[in-house]
Design an enzyme around this catalytic site. Structure first.
Site, PDB file in Angstrom:
ATOM      1  N   ARG A  98      42.760 112.713 115.392  1.00 60.28           N
ATOM      2  CA  ARG A  98      41.784 112.009 114.551  1.00 60.28           C
ATOM      3  C   ARG A  98      41.493 112.823 113.288  1.00 60.28           C
ATOM      4  NH1 ARG A  98      39.439 109.919 119.822  1.00 60.28           N
ATOM      5  NH2 ARG A  98      38.529 111.948 120.219  1.00 60.28           N
TER       6      ARG A  98
ATOM      7  N   PHE B 112      43.200  99.296 118.304  1.00 57.22           N
ATOM      8  CA  PHE B 112      42.820  99.860 119.611  1.00 57.22           C
ATOM      9  C   PHE B 112      41.806 101.000 119.367  1.00 57.22           C
ATOM     10  CE2 PHE B 112      47.264  98.484 119.815  1.00 57.22           C
ATOM     11  CZ  PHE B 112      47.264  97.587 120.868  1.00 57.22           C
TER      12      PHE B 112
ATOM     13  N   ASP C 131      39.428  96.096 118.735  1.00 61.90           N
ATOM     14  CA  ASP C 131      39.565  96.387 120.163  1.00 61.90           C
ATOM     15  C   ASP C 131      39.184  95.126 120.935  1.00 61.90           C
ATOM     16  OD1 ASP C 131      39.755  99.318 121.757  1.00 61.90           O
ATOM     17  OD2 ASP C 131      38.894  97.699 122.948  1.00 61.90           O
TER      18      ASP C 131
ATOM     19  N   ASP D 233      46.931 102.939 118.513  1.00 63.49           N
ATOM     20  CA  ASP D 233      46.652 103.822 119.657  1.00 63.49           C
ATOM     21  C   ASP D 233      46.436 102.985 120.920  1.00 63.49           C
ATOM     22  OD1 ASP D 233      46.074 105.989 121.256  1.00 63.49           O
ATOM     23  OD2 ASP D 233      44.021 106.252 120.523  1.00 63.49           O
TER      24      ASP D 233
ATOM     25  N   CYS E 190      50.752 106.953 124.688  1.00 61.44           N
ATOM     26  CA  CYS E 190      50.299 107.776 125.807  1.00 61.44           C
ATOM     27  C   CYS E 190      51.039 107.420 127.093  1.00 61.44           C
ATOM     28  CB  CYS E 190      48.790 107.666 125.990  1.00 61.44           C
ATOM     29  SG  CYS E 190      48.238 106.005 126.368  1.00 61.44           S
TER      30      CYS E 190
HETATM   31  N1  SAH Z   1      41.777 105.192 119.600  1.00 64.12           N
HETATM   32  C1  SAH Z   1      40.774 105.360 120.622  1.00 64.12           C
HETATM   33  C2  SAH Z   1      41.326 105.265 122.019  1.00 64.12           C
HETATM   34  C3  SAH Z   1      42.061 103.982 122.331  1.00 64.12           C
HETATM   35  S1  SAH Z   1      42.262 103.672 124.017  1.00 64.12           S
HETATM   36  C4  SAH Z   1      40.036 106.667 120.392  1.00 64.12           C
HETATM   37  O1  SAH Z   1      40.405 107.420 119.475  1.00 64.12           O
HETATM   38  O2  SAH Z   1      39.072 106.934 121.105  1.00 64.12           O
HETATM   39  C5  SAH Z   1      42.970 102.080 124.045  1.00 64.12           C
HETATM   40  C6  SAH Z   1      42.031 100.939 123.722  1.00 64.12           C
HETATM   41  O3  SAH Z   1      42.801  99.752 123.666  1.00 64.12           O
HETATM   42  C7  SAH Z   1      40.914 100.652 124.692  1.00 64.12           C
HETATM   43  O4  SAH Z   1      39.682 100.750 124.025  1.00 64.12           O
HETATM   44  C8  SAH Z   1      41.151  99.203 125.161  1.00 64.12           C
HETATM   45  O5  SAH Z   1      39.947  98.455 125.284  1.00 64.12           O
HETATM   46  C9  SAH Z   1      41.975  98.657 124.058  1.00 64.12           C
HETATM   47  N2  SAH Z   1      42.905  97.564 124.348  1.00 64.12           N
HETATM   48  C10 SAH Z   1      43.801  97.467 125.335  1.00 64.12           C
HETATM   49  N3  SAH Z   1      44.577  96.373 125.167  1.00 64.12           N
HETATM   50  C11 SAH Z   1      44.165  95.744 124.048  1.00 64.12           C
HETATM   51  C12 SAH Z   1      44.582  94.606 123.324  1.00 64.12           C
HETATM   52  N4  SAH Z   1      45.625  93.869 123.719  1.00 64.12           N
HETATM   53  N5  SAH Z   1      43.943  94.301 122.186  1.00 64.12           N
HETATM   54  C13 SAH Z   1      42.908  95.039 121.750  1.00 64.12           C
HETATM   55  N6  SAH Z   1      42.475  96.155 122.372  1.00 64.12           N
HETATM   56  C14 SAH Z   1      43.094  96.515 123.507  1.00 64.12           C
END
Ligand code: SAH
Length: 395
Positions: free
Chosen positions: A213, A229, A251, A299, A339
């Site tokens: 980040r 995400f 998200d 992400d 990940c």
């Molecule tokens: N970038 C974030 C972590 C992301 S974790 C950070 O820095 O903290 C992955 C995220 O993807 C989760 O919050 C989950 O709710 C979301 N997610 C999973 N599938 C999704 C989709 N199809 N569309 C939107 N969000 C999604």
């Protein structure tokens, strides 16, 4: 005397090589009728001591190995010492123990404690057990954590499906001390993030992306940023703090977005928009409406838990990158996080090559990154390496 697990002929090499997982196929017989969770000695076909571990007949991993010294028992002092070694990396080497910090205290095999993850969020700890042997020893582990870290409370988080995989009944609960306050927050690189450690995703926050980040935020001054995400706002809020001209976070989880909006307020970053939508669908709509961004962060969550799921996972990553390329202006920056441990950095790079060629664009990888250093990899169990983050410039 400990029970013995005797290996089949010619199967001892990985364990002399200190790999910690003994699968049933490597085992010839078990002597001494150990109960699940008991300490056992792993012995070669020729009768030599290899290592000491904890037995679980119900798991796909029949023995998890913790120690390669014949004279050292897996007792209270042993687990305390292992945890203390893990803490020393975070405190003495990485200096992460600043006020209100969030960091991973112990990362399972990476800290030679298979099946146990401990995170710190200010005065609270979360513990995750993914193995019965360590779950059964939770009292001694809690005692050691109290002594080493002096938390106000320790909360148990359980991963879905673990009970079945390991034959252990675990429920999210306070293991010791006070419950965390609803507005618990951590300080990270000069910002604050609320962490819901009892109900949030993972153990409440994605600690592994801390340095990524910050690396991305350094490149966001004056840029239009899309944080796909976004969870509780991590990349997007860092970008806003780094001077982005526009930030959109997307998200599909409303609780995550509630945290993200509160985090925006907490950091006095009021010019950030968060949308509740499916990223695949929403990015398609943004493309259709002609929107452009200078930075796109992808992400997504883990797309594959086993090898059979990898081809579909790759399709998902491919689709996301195709959409991101359409949204990126010339000289834009693409941040590709992955990940999924079963997809390697080289696979991700190959995918980027294919997708950019198809899109008739050029792409230069400018940074190859991994998780923050409190998520190390034990060199004898490299399966624990999972997070890749590529920062690329798209021409
Ligand atoms: N970038 C974030 C972590 C992301 S974790 C950070 O820095 O903290 C992955 C995220 O993807 C989760 O919050 C989950 O709710 C979301 N997610 C999973 N599938 C999704 C989709 N199809 N569309 C939107 N969000 C999604």
């Amino acid at each position: 005397m400990s029970a013995k697990v005797i290996l089949r002929a010619k199967r001892a090499q990985p364990f002399f090589g200190r790999h910690p997982w003994v699968f049933p196929g490597a085992i010839e017989r078990v002597e001494g009728a150990p109960a699940d969770g008991d300490e056992v000695d792993l012995v070669s076909h020729g009768g030599n001591f290899v290592a000491r571990g904890l037995y679980n007949s119900q798991s796909k991993i029949n023995v998890r190995l913790y120690c390669w010294e014949p004279a050292v028992p897996l007792d209270r002092a042993f687990f305390r010492e292992r945890l203390s070694t893990a803490v020393r990396l975070r405190h003495d080497v990485l200096k992460l123990n600043t006020p209100d910090a969030g960091y991973r205290v112990c990362f399972s095999e990476s800290d030679y404690l298979s099946g146990m993850v401990v995170d710190r969020y200010g005065d609270w700890l979360t513990v995750q057990f993914t193995a019965l042997g360590v779950a059964n020893r939770r009292e001694m582990i809690v005692d050691a954590l109290r002594e080493l870290l002096e938390p106000k409370g320790i909360y148990l988080r359980t991963e879905k499906g673990i009970g079945k995989l390991e034959g252990v009944e675990l429920h999210d609960q306070l293991l010791w001390g006070e419950s965390p306050p609803a507005d618990l927050s951590i300080a990270e690189n000069g910002m604050r993030f609320l962490v819901n450690l009892t109900e949030g995703q993972k153990t409440g926050y994605y600690l592994d992306q801390r340095d990524n980040r910050a690396a991305v935020a350094r490149l966001c001054g004056g840029k239009r940023v899309l944080d796909a995400f976004c969870y509780s706002g991590g990349f997007g809020l860092y970008a806003a703090k780094g001077g982005a001209s526009e930030v959109l976070g997307v998200d599909a989880s409303e609780p995550a977005l509630e945290l993200a909006r509160k985090n925006a307020t907490l950091n006095e970053l009021n010019d950030v928009t968060f949308e509740n939508a499916d990223v695949f669908k929403h990015l398609g709509e943004l493309v259709a409406s002609g929107r452009q961004f200078d930075v796109v962060v992808l992400d997504p969550p883990k797309f594959a838990r086993n090898r059979a799921a990898v081809p579909d996972a790759l399709k998902g990553y491919r689709r996301l990158h195709q959409l991101a390329l359409k949204l990126l202006a010339k000289d834009g920056l693409l941040v590709s996080c992955c990940c999924t441990g079963l997809i390697a950095m080289t696979d991700l790079e190959e995918l980027l090559a294919q997708v950019t060629v198809e899109a008739r664009r050029d792409l230069q990888i400018v940074e190859r990154r991994g998780p923050a250093a409190d998520h190390p990899v034990a060199v004898t169990c490299r399966e624990s390496g999972y997070l890749k983050c590529l920062i690329s410039r798209v021409l």
